[in-house]
Motif scaffolding. Structure first.
Motif, PDB file in Angstrom:
ATOM      1  N   SER A 179       1.684 146.445  33.008  1.00 38.52           N
ATOM      2  CA  SER A 179       0.924 146.815  31.808  1.00 38.52           C
ATOM      3  C   SER A 179      -0.108 145.736  31.474  1.00 38.52           C
ATOM      4  O   SER A 179      -1.267 146.038  31.151  1.00 38.52           O
ATOM      5  N   TRP A 180       0.298 144.467  31.576  1.00 39.74           N
ATOM      6  CA  TRP A 180      -0.619 143.361  31.269  1.00 39.74           C
ATOM      7  C   TRP A 180      -1.801 143.357  32.231  1.00 39.74           C
ATOM      8  O   TRP A 180      -2.951 143.176  31.814  1.00 39.74           O
ATOM      9  N   LEU A 181      -1.537 143.561  33.502  1.00 39.82           N
ATOM     10  CA  LEU A 181      -2.625 143.584  34.488  1.00 39.82           C
ATOM     11  C   LEU A 181      -3.576 144.742  34.216  1.00 39.82           C
ATOM     12  O   LEU A 181      -4.804 144.582  34.301  1.00 39.82           O
ATOM     13  N   ALA A 182      -3.027 145.913  33.898  1.00 37.18           N
ATOM     14  CA  ALA A 182      -3.872 147.080  33.648  1.00 37.18           C
ATOM     15  C   ALA A 182      -4.760 146.876  32.425  1.00 37.18           C
ATOM     16  O   ALA A 182      -5.904 147.344  32.389  1.00 37.18           O
ATOM     17  N   ARG A 183      -4.254 146.139  31.434  1.00 42.35           N
ATOM     18  CA  ARG A 183      -5.026 145.921  30.202  1.00 42.35           C
ATOM     19  C   ARG A 183      -5.933 144.695  30.260  1.00 42.35           C
ATOM     20  O   ARG A 183      -7.014 144.697  29.665  1.00 42.35           O
ATOM     21  N   ASN A 184      -5.506 143.663  30.986  1.00 46.11           N
ATOM     22  CA  ASN A 184      -6.226 142.383  30.943  1.00 46.11           C
ATOM     23  C   ASN A 184      -6.918 141.992  32.243  1.00 46.11           C
ATOM     24  O   ASN A 184      -7.889 141.251  32.208  1.00 46.11           O
ATOM     25  N   ARG A 185      -6.410 142.458  33.395  1.00 45.82           N
ATOM     26  CA  ARG A 185      -7.018 142.121  34.676  1.00 45.82           C
ATOM     27  C   ARG A 185      -7.149 143.364  35.546  1.00 45.82           C
ATOM     28  O   ARG A 185      -6.780 143.373  36.703  1.00 45.82           O
ATOM     29  N   ARG A 186      -7.716 144.390  34.946  1.00 52.29           N
ATOM     30  CA  ARG A 186      -7.901 145.647  35.675  1.00 52.29           C
ATOM     31  C   ARG A 186      -8.704 145.430  36.956  1.00 52.29           C
ATOM     32  O   ARG A 186      -8.459 146.065  37.987  1.00 52.29           O
ATOM     33  N   ASP A 187      -9.663 144.496  36.914  1.00 50.97           N
ATOM     34  CA  ASP A 187     -10.489 144.199  38.087  1.00 50.97           C
ATOM     35  C   ASP A 187      -9.647 143.660  39.249  1.00 50.97           C
ATOM     36  O   ASP A 187      -9.925 143.933  40.417  1.00 50.97           O
ATOM     37  N   LEU A 188      -8.606 142.904  38.917  1.00 45.00           N
ATOM     38  CA  LEU A 188      -7.790 142.260  39.942  1.00 45.00           C
ATOM     39  C   LEU A 188      -6.971 143.274  40.734  1.00 45.00           C
ATOM     40  O   LEU A 188      -6.732 143.095  41.928  1.00 45.00           O
TER      41      LEU A 188
END
Length: 468
Positions: A179-188
């Motif tokens: 969830s954190w990646l999807a919201r904060n590091r979607r580019d990654l």
């Protein structure tokens, strides 16, 4: 003399467990990664996903990954719940990446309850035992092993290959890395598709492979609290208005209730594909229900099997109880957690209202607890581009075993990636016993044969996607 020595060695090899016999070098490397992951405690209470991610990063670094392609992450409030994103660049920078998603956290496990140490990978009688051995450190280890070997072999796929290992999937109120990646590091983690847990194979009681599934959807997990409060009093003066008794009466009503039957394209196709494999009365029920979900006798027959029932309707079950404050006092408070798995198409509020109507007691307060993610309203489409690599690999390894879509009764981190625009499919190739391998329970296990075959399967499927 030589013959006797040869025979003694042969007898010893036949008596030895599979792990002690000659594994291929690539299998031995995988098993070492698998063992390290299982034996790294990643429970929320006492473990560390961050430590597991660091061990994986060290392996990737040893395989010549530059720091620029390794992205460890954690947040200050949850230092032990970190994860890792690793990137293997492809030839075509314009082609969308393939993301290998896996959670490395596990459900709690107490040594006193288990027959074996839950954080030691034990191989016994054709099974791997250990917390996370099935859910989902086998597949996470396959992803890591794959990323190591592909870097060493330098195949240069057309598409970039990414791997995201995250924490928090097993606990609804924990920090969730996906969830954190999807919201904060979607580019990654940006990708044209993600491969995740969820799909797999179904075995019968004799270990025969019945069906390989591809997860295209999942039910929505939601917790509700039932709570009764009153003044209490001295236990020497029993009162009819007892908080525990009231709560117990409400829970009994919920336990006796079956939510209405619901189906979608994925569940009907799953039952239809399974019917000829199962055969007999149950096979007939599967076939009849897939054709007509209003067939009452067929639905009743399937409802007797927890695995079938779980993908036919919304289900709700009590999972936690808390009551009383002293052994010699009437309880002032009694509460229970009801864990529901909501079928796509139903809403969180509809289910809460139904629970409230079932208990039919104004003194039992029914509250919706924190919502985990968005509800997936319909299965994502299984296009030929998705299915062809799976079907080709399945024909190669398991001729005659059908492949079918599946809606997972549980929940995965795909619930966070699908709304972010990354279609996420449950593709594992991991065949499980009818008992589910005691996943989330005592003595979690998975067949050794299933693990090694799943690895071979995914080693065919992932390169096929990466070169599309």
């Amino acid at each position: 003399m030589i013959r006797a020595a040869f025979l003694s060695v042969l007898v010893a090899l036949q008596a030895a467990p599979v792990s002690a016999q000659a594994l291929r070098p690539d299998q031995a490397q995988f098993r070492e990664i698998y063992k390290e992951l299982v034996e790294t405690n990643t429970t929320l209470s006492a473990g560390s996903c961050t430590l597991a991610a660091e061990k994986v990063a060290a392996r990737l670094k040893a395989a010549d990954y530059p720091d620029a392609d390794l992205h460890p992450f954690a947040v200050p409030d949850h230092p032990k719940e970190g994860g890792l994103v690793a990137v293997l660049p492809g030839r075509d920078p314009k082609a969308k990446a393939v993301l290998l998603l896996g959670h490395i956290d596990v459900v709690e496990a107490r040594r006193a309850d288990w027959s074996r140490d839950p954080f030691t990978l034990v191989e016994e009688n054709g099974y791997f035992y250990g917390r996370g051995a099935a859910d989902m450190k086998a597949q996470a280890a396959i992803w890591v092993d794959m990323m190591v070997r592909f870097r060493q072999q330098a195949p240069k796929f057309k598409r970039t290959l990414k791997m995201a290992l995250t924490c928090g999937e097993e606990t609804s109120d924990a920090f969730n890395g996906a969830s954190w990646l999807a919201r904060n590091r979607r580019d990654l983690i940006d990708a044209g598709m993600a491969l995740n847990e969820g799909g797999g194979g179904r075995l019968d009681a004799d270990g025969k492979r019945l069906l390989l599934t591809v997860q295209a959807g999942e039910k929505f997990p939601q917790n509700y609290r039932l709570e009764v409060t009153n003044p209490g009093g001295h236990s020497s003066r029993p009162m009819p208005d007892n908080a525990i008794n009231r709560l117990a009466a409400g829970l009994t009503k919920i336990s006796a209730y079956q939510f209405p039957v619901m189906t979608n394209e994925a569940t009907r196709a799953y039952f239809a594909a399974l019917a000829p494999q199962v055969g007999g009365e149950m096979g007939a029920a599967l076939r009849n229900f897939s054709r007509n979900p209003d067939d009452g006798p067929a639905a009743a027959k399937l409802a007797g099997d927890p695995s079938y029932n779980s993908v036919m309707r919304t289900t709700c079950i009590a999972t936690l109880l808390e009551a009383g404050h002293a052994t010699n006092a009437l309880p002032q408070r009694a509460r229970a957690n009801i864990n529901c798995r909501i079928f796509p198409g139903a809403t969180v509020e509809e289910v809460r209202a139904r629970l409230e109507s079932l208990v039919a007691d104004p003194q039992i307060k029914v509250t919706t607890l924190e919502t985990r993610s968005e509800i997936q309203k319909a299965p994502i489409p299984l296009t030929p581009q998705v299915m062809k690599p799976i079907e080709a690999a399945a024909r190669k390894l398991w001729p005659g075993v059908p492949v079918a879509p599946y809606m997972l009764a549980g929940a995965t981190d795909g619930a966070f990636l699908n709304p972010a625009g990354i279609p996420t499919y449950g593709i594992t190739g991991l065949f499980a016993d009818p008992d589910g391998g005691y996943t989330h329970g005592l003595n979690e296990r998975v067949r050794t044969r299933s693990v090694y075959e799943a690895r071979d399967f995914l080693n065919d499927v992932v390169p096929a996607y990466a070169n599309q």
